[in-house]
Structure formats: C-alpha cells, structure tokens
Design a protein around this motif. Sequence first.
Motif, short mmCIF file in Angstrom:
data_model
loop_
_atom_site.label_atom_id
_atom_site.label_comp_id
_atom_site.label_asym_id
_atom_site.label_seq_id
_atom_site.Cartn_x
_atom_site.Cartn_y
_atom_site.Cartn_z
N ALA A 1 0.66 -1.45 -0.08
CA ALA A 1 0.09 -0.26 -0.43
C ALA A 1 0.56 1.34 -0.23
O ALA A 1 0.53 2.55 -0.50
N LEU B 1 -1.42 4.31 -7.73
CA LEU B 1 -3.09 4.10 -7.83
C LEU B 1 -3.05 3.60 -9.21
O LEU B 1 -3.73 2.47 -9.51
N ALA B 2 -2.13 3.99 -10.65
CA ALA B 2 -2.11 3.81 -11.61
C ALA B 2 -2.06 2.09 -11.88
O ALA B 2 -2.34 2.09 -12.96
N ARG B 3 -1.05 2.14 -11.21
CA ARG B 3 -0.43 0.42 -11.67
C ARG B 3 -1.29 -0.57 -10.68
O ARG B 3 -0.98 -2.02 -10.34
N ARG B 4 -1.93 -0.10 -9.75
CA ARG B 4 -3.16 -1.40 -9.12
C ARG B 4 -4.08 -2.46 -9.46
O ARG B 4 -4.50 -1.44 -10.45
N ASP C 1 -6.90 -3.64 -7.88
CA ASP C 1 -7.24 -3.57 -6.79
C ASP C 1 -7.99 -4.26 -6.30
O ASP C 1 -9.46 -3.61 -6.72
N PHE D 1 -10.60 -5.11 -4.29
CA PHE D 1 -11.98 -4.33 -3.44
C PHE D 1 -12.32 -2.62 -3.98
O PHE D 1 -13.90 -3.14 -4.20
N GLN D 2 -10.93 -2.39 -4.53
CA GLN D 2 -11.47 -1.19 -5.28
C GLN D 2 -12.43 -1.52 -6.79
O GLN D 2 -13.55 -0.75 -7.08
N LEU E 1 -16.05 -2.85 -5.29
CA LEU E 1 -16.94 -1.87 -5.37
C LEU E 1 -17.74 -1.09 -6.39
O LEU E 1 -18.69 -0.94 -6.45
N VAL F 1 -12.20 -9.95 1.16
CA VAL F 1 -11.73 -9.75 1.71
C VAL F 1 -9.48 -10.21 1.79
O VAL F 1 -9.39 -10.33 2.64
N THR G 1 -2.14 -3.50 2.84
CA THR G 1 -1.23 -4.78 1.24
C THR G 1 -3.03 -4.21 0.40
O THR G 1 -3.98 -4.15 0.69
N VAL G 2 -2.81 -3.82 -0.86
CA VAL G 2 -3.43 -3.30 -1.90
C VAL G 2 -4.43 -5.15 -1.18
O VAL G 2 -3.52 -6.37 -2.29
N PRO G 3 -5.80 -4.88 -1.66
CA PRO G 3 -6.45 -6.02 -1.94
C PRO G 3 -5.75 -7.57 -3.04
O PRO G 3 -6.76 -6.86 -4.00
#
Lengths: 420, 420
Positions: free
Chosen positions: B240, B245-248, B250, B252-253, B256, B282, B289-291
């Motif tokens: 995290a 963010l551009a490389r994740r 994720d 959970f996102q 969502l 999750v 940690t990014v999910p």
Amino acid sequence: MATHCNPDRIAAAAAVDEARLWSRLVEFGEIGAIGGGGVCRLALSDEELAARRYIAGWAHSRGHRVFVDAVANLFVRREGTDPAAAPVITGSHIDTQPQGGRFDGAYGVIAGLEALAALDEAAVQTRRPIEVVAWTNEEGVRFTPGAMGSMVFSGALALSDIAGRRGSDGVPLSGALASALAATPQATFRQTVRPIAAYVEAHIEQGPELEAKGIPIGVVEGIQGVRWFDVDVVGSGAHAGTTPLARRRDAFQDALRIVNALNEWTSDPGDVLRFTVGHVEVTPNSRNTVPARARLGIDLRHPDAGVLREKGDRIAAIAAGAARHCEVCVREVFTKAPATFDRQVIDTIETAARLLRIPSLRMPSGAFHDALFLNDLCPTGMIFIPCERGISHDPAENITAAQAAAGARVLAATLVALAD
Amino acid sequence: MATHCNPDRIAAAAAVDEARLWSRLVEFGEIGAIGGGGVCRLALSDEELAARRYIAGWAHSRGHRVFVDAVANLFVRREGTDPAAAPVITGSHIDTQPQGGRFDGAYGVIAGLEALAALDEAAVQTRRPIEVVAWTNEEGVRFTPGAMGSMVFSGALALSDIAGRRGSDGVPLSGALASALAATPQATFRQTVRPIAAYVEAHIEQGPELEAKGIPIGVVEGIQGVRWFDVDVVGSGAHAGTTPLARRRDAFQDALRIVNALNEWTSDPGDVLRFTVGHVEVTPNSRNTVPARARLGIDLRHPDAGVLREKGDRIAAIAAGAARHCEVCVREVFTKAPATFDRQVIDTIETAARLLRIPSLRMPSGAFHDALFLNDLCPTGMIFIPCERGISHDPAENITAAQAAAGARVLAATLVALAD
C-alpha cells in the motif's frame, strides 16, 4: 563527509564481486526456504537463528569482531584506523514475512557484508569503523512491534516495556532473545553505542518505479508519512428476503458510499497520494442478512506532511457525510510523520553513483524501514535497487545478480566516503 | 374446502386462550434460553430434544397420539371422524439460529397446539385428522441443508443422500437423528404419510410490513424466488505504501465498482426487488496491502419469476463490465423459483380472518419456510403475524400476546374449514 579520495571509492566498488554476492544471496535464501522461491524466517525463530550463525560464521572467518546487544541486534565490525571514532553503520533485517521473499531485508545485510569484503580486497582503510547490522524483528509478524531492534537501538522504544510480551506462538520475547544471544557465542555483548556517524541501508524498492524507468539506483530522500484510520459503520442487521430497501440500515452499502467519497477526496492526478482500503470486515457476513456493521481499515500516505495533514484531517467528516443511514465512527489508530533523510548522506550516495557511472533517481520510500528510526539518531540515508514488478512480501519477490551488484557497489563507495 | 359451517370456525377461534398461549410461548422460549431474551436451540441438540419432549408430553397429557418419521419430524395427531381421511397438517420448526429469538418457528408449532386445545374445548369435530408438526432442522445451522425435515417429507431430498453427513460440531447426522427418535419414546415411528389434504403454517412475518400498516394477519400468497451469486474479483496484492494507484489491480476497488453498477441495475422504485450484498471477503485483508482478491455473496429476490430471471441473468455481464483492472468470475450457487400457494388455501385463510373480523393483508413471504417444500406436495398456505420492527434471527425478536392470539384464532378457524 564526502571528501574521501575518489580512487578508494572506485577501488572498493570495483572489488564488489557480482557472482560471489549472488551466490551468497542464494545461499542465505535457503535458510528457511519455502515453496516458490520464498522464505519463511520469522524473527528469532530457529531459521532466523541459523541465519545469525551464518553471518557470525562469515565474520569470524574474515577476522571481524561480532557484537550483539540486549534486543539481539547483531553487528559485524570492520575496524577503522581510529577505533575510537564513531562508527558508520549499514545493514537491514534478516527476518521475513511468513510467505516472504529472499531479498526484503536480507539484501541490505548481505550487500553490507559484500561491501566489507570488497574493502578488504581493495585494501581500503577507513578512519571510522564500519559495522554491518542485522536489526531484530523488522517485520513484526511473530512479535510486536515491527522494527523492534531499530526502535530499541534508537531509543524510540524501551526493551523493558515489551520484554514481558509473548509471540504469536506463545513464546516469551525474553526467552526468544536469550536464545538468539546464545546462538552466536562468538559475539561480544555490547551496550548500545553512541554516537553513530551515519547509517545507510540498502534495500529492494518494493515498488515498481525503478524497474519501470530502467534506473538501477534509487537515492532515497525520505520515507513518506502515514496515517491509519479505522472507520466503523453501524447499521442494523435484517433479513435480506423480507426487508424492503427503504427500511434498511445496510452498513456495507454505507461503507461503499464512504469509500466512493474518499476515493474522490484522495484522487491525485500526480499519483503521489496513496489511499488504500486493505481491510474490510462485514458483520454478520452472511449472504442473506443485511450487514449490521462494517469496518474499513484505511492506509493513507504522502511524503509531504502538509498534504498528509490536509487530506487525513477531513476523512472523518467526509465519511460521516457520505453515510446515508448508519452511524459512522472514525478513529486514527496510527500516525507517523514523513521522515526526511540527511542531505549529506543523500548527496554522498548520489555522488557515489555518479562516480561509478550508475544512473540514479531521487525518490521517497513508500514503505517503512529500520532507517526510519535510525534517522532520529544519526545522519541516515537509503539505497534502493529495483525489484521485479515491484513485488515484495511474496515468494515471487525477485532481483537480478547485476541489480544486486550495482547496489552493493554504490553502497561500498558510500561507506568509504562516510567512514573517512 | 371452505364449506364448514361458520359456527364451528367461530367457536374454535373463540376458544383460543390468549393467556394460555402466551404462557406456553414463554415457557417454550426458556428451553435453550440465552441472554437478551433469545434462544439457542440448534437442530437435534440437547435443548431441541428437550423441546421435543415438551411437545410430546403435552400431546400425551391431552390424549393425542404422537408420530415420528425417519428424519425425526414430530407429529401430534388429533383424530378426525374419518381416521382414514388424508390429514390436514399445520406447524413449523422448533430449532433456532445460534443467536435466535423465541418465536421464529416455535410460534407456528405452539399456535398449532393451541388450535388443537381450542378445538377440544369448543368440542369441534372435524372429518379429517389434524396434525401439528415440528419439522426437523429448518435453520440449517448445525446440519445442512436447512429445511431438511420438510424437504425429506416432501420428497425433495433423499435422507439416504445426506445420512453420512456430520454436523458443524462433528456429530454424525444419523446419530443425532437416532437420539431425537429416542427422546420421545411415546412417539410411534411412521413412514411418510400420503396423501396430505392441506398444509398451513403460521409464522412471524420476519419483516416490517404488517407492523408498519397495523394489520394483524398476513395471508401469504407465495414465497418469492431467490438467486444466489458468488462474485470473485481477482487482482494483485501489492504494498500500500509503494504502489502507485495507476499500477494497482485492487480487487476491493473493483468490487466496489461492481456493487455500484449492480445497485443501479437492481434499483426498483416499487421496492419489491431485494438486492443484498451480505457477504464480503477481502484477501489478504491487511490494512497496508492492496487487496489481491475480493468475494461478494449476493442474494437477489423477487416474487415474479420473469423479473428474477431478467435481473439475475445480467448480473455476470454487468459485474464484468464494471471491473476496471481485475478478472471477474460470477457463479450462481443457488436458485429457487418463486412459489405460489394454493388459491383455495389462501381463500380459506382470508375468509377465516374476515369471519373473525380480524383485518388481513395478502402478501408474499420474503423468507423461506418449510411451506416452500410442502407446496410441491399438497395445497399449502401460510398465516403471518407481525413482529416487532421486523426483527428476527436475533434475541430482540418479539411479538405481543394479542398478536399471537389473533394468529392462532385465524389458524384454528382455517384448520376447521380445511379439515371438513
């Protein structure tokens, strides 16, 4: 500090042996090896004690003295021409996550030993002693808190306050520390040393930037600050079949509205602000029951203290405003301000890379490291090397022998400069 | 069927004794009582066996015969003038959720016994026998599946296919069933009876409608259909702190985004369609940690088979379209088409309420009941009574003595009519 003559730095860096370094990294990664190329070497476990013996054995064979302190931090000391001078320290940690990789932590320690070997072979004498340290329990998996060794060493934590704790396996910390001290009988017990001339830690980046940009060295300017929030959303459980949506107080649906609003609030075109919801808990978490409660665990990071303050301070209000039916309670459970590393150490690392014609990039560290706590004690810096796809804390964690060697060369040259 | 003379129905309903019924409900709720007015009486547990003995003891004291079948469904039989006639059955279940209430299930059984007592006292004779049943394991907490007793009785499930199973506590189902049979030695073992003239089940609504509208009786027209979906979102774990963010990827996102899109797709101005995400998982569920993965457990219900088909069939496509970075896999894990109860049974219940001048409302059932499976076997209907704030499956579950008595009166009059 960066006044040492260039020939010594270049000679030390040139004596770094890529093949030897790599074979030692591979050998070290076999201690506690698990499937998929990973390592499980929890702090003060049998595997981690074996890794300590490996380091102490190496030091002994090369004629270096070994020291250990009360929290079992392990030091290999290469004497300087002025033994009374404050030492320069390098290193990292040798414990891993349960499903960890071979390089997180271990690379900094093994690269430090390689630098000592290179200095020996290049017959470089430094005024200050240089010590390679393995800090105890950086990962914080078996015993809490993480970064225990560097926190106690730097004075951020009193060992007496945590000595009564037990590990996740029930083993008392005091007993585990005693076992670690007993594992390296050749080490001399030493009270904490002061002052420290400088601390420099080599580490894999644990992020994708260097690899993506094709740059072998990251000159770390500091460690971004972090704020952790728990968001509790309290609604009412209800039967999923019988309760009209208009009558629900669905905690997950309100949690969703909160994350939607926080995504917007933390949106950063520059992609520097890091907003993560890594932990989600829904109660009772039964498919046919409307969620009565939801908890979100938020991690917010930024290198700039002002941005971190502004963005973090509004989280509670935005969460409360976004919820439609439930009560919302936001608590800040941890915070650590951004750390800025010492300008002279940063310059020394950057100069070393330039001298060796290795491209480098100034960057913040996204992750915590032992250097975060050393930074409160002495001039501190870090050297990053790329890692494959930015993956860490995973058996897939990987680097190349050339990347490892480039980092060790810059480290060796930096140590020569700092120890002058 | 609704040709029985009015005086008998009215006499039977009038003989329902509110105070006696209430004291029996309170007494029954003490078997397996937990804090907060709740009950834990898991299927075939010691507490549930005690409840069986309570019922069999009551029947014995009133001179009714008791029967039990291979899946431990327990029947109390009031003889008709034609013992060979197909019986009318009423009842429900006596097992509860671990944190259950006093009335879910138990009300239908105790109201059935009260109806038998009222018929006795009003000296009403019916042509058909009337049986009060306690179906085994409706809740499905300790042993799966739920509605086990009614499924086996109706032929939807073969006992031989599940006899080898064990409960969540490791106890074999076969052993637990044998214990239940042994708990009521006065009961005669009986093979499944055919045909059944009709089945009518009294139950708390488990929803807020009747209370909100101030109507004491719900005439249940059917049970809405349900489709259960598992949505698996597969991204990549990442640090995290270090991962832009551009490389994740994720998970959970993306979960969502999927729920946002499904909320829109299932939005129903009439508030009849029920869309619930009650289960959220999750992985690794660590704040920093990014999910890497997320799982959503979806419950979708509607009384109209066409709407349920249309809305459910698009869920996979909408979920896949809403995800931005992750792979999405949607599986339908359970489905049950809407059930429509027998028109004559519905009319008989409605007529009984009108005759007794008790206001009633036709409505679907949002929840499952044993009646869902009996409906495949014989003419079936249900009588709902209001419950406080629609709460069930919770110690806070509550009704009033007057609400209980109104339901028992309509039940008694209905049974008289159906048993003619």
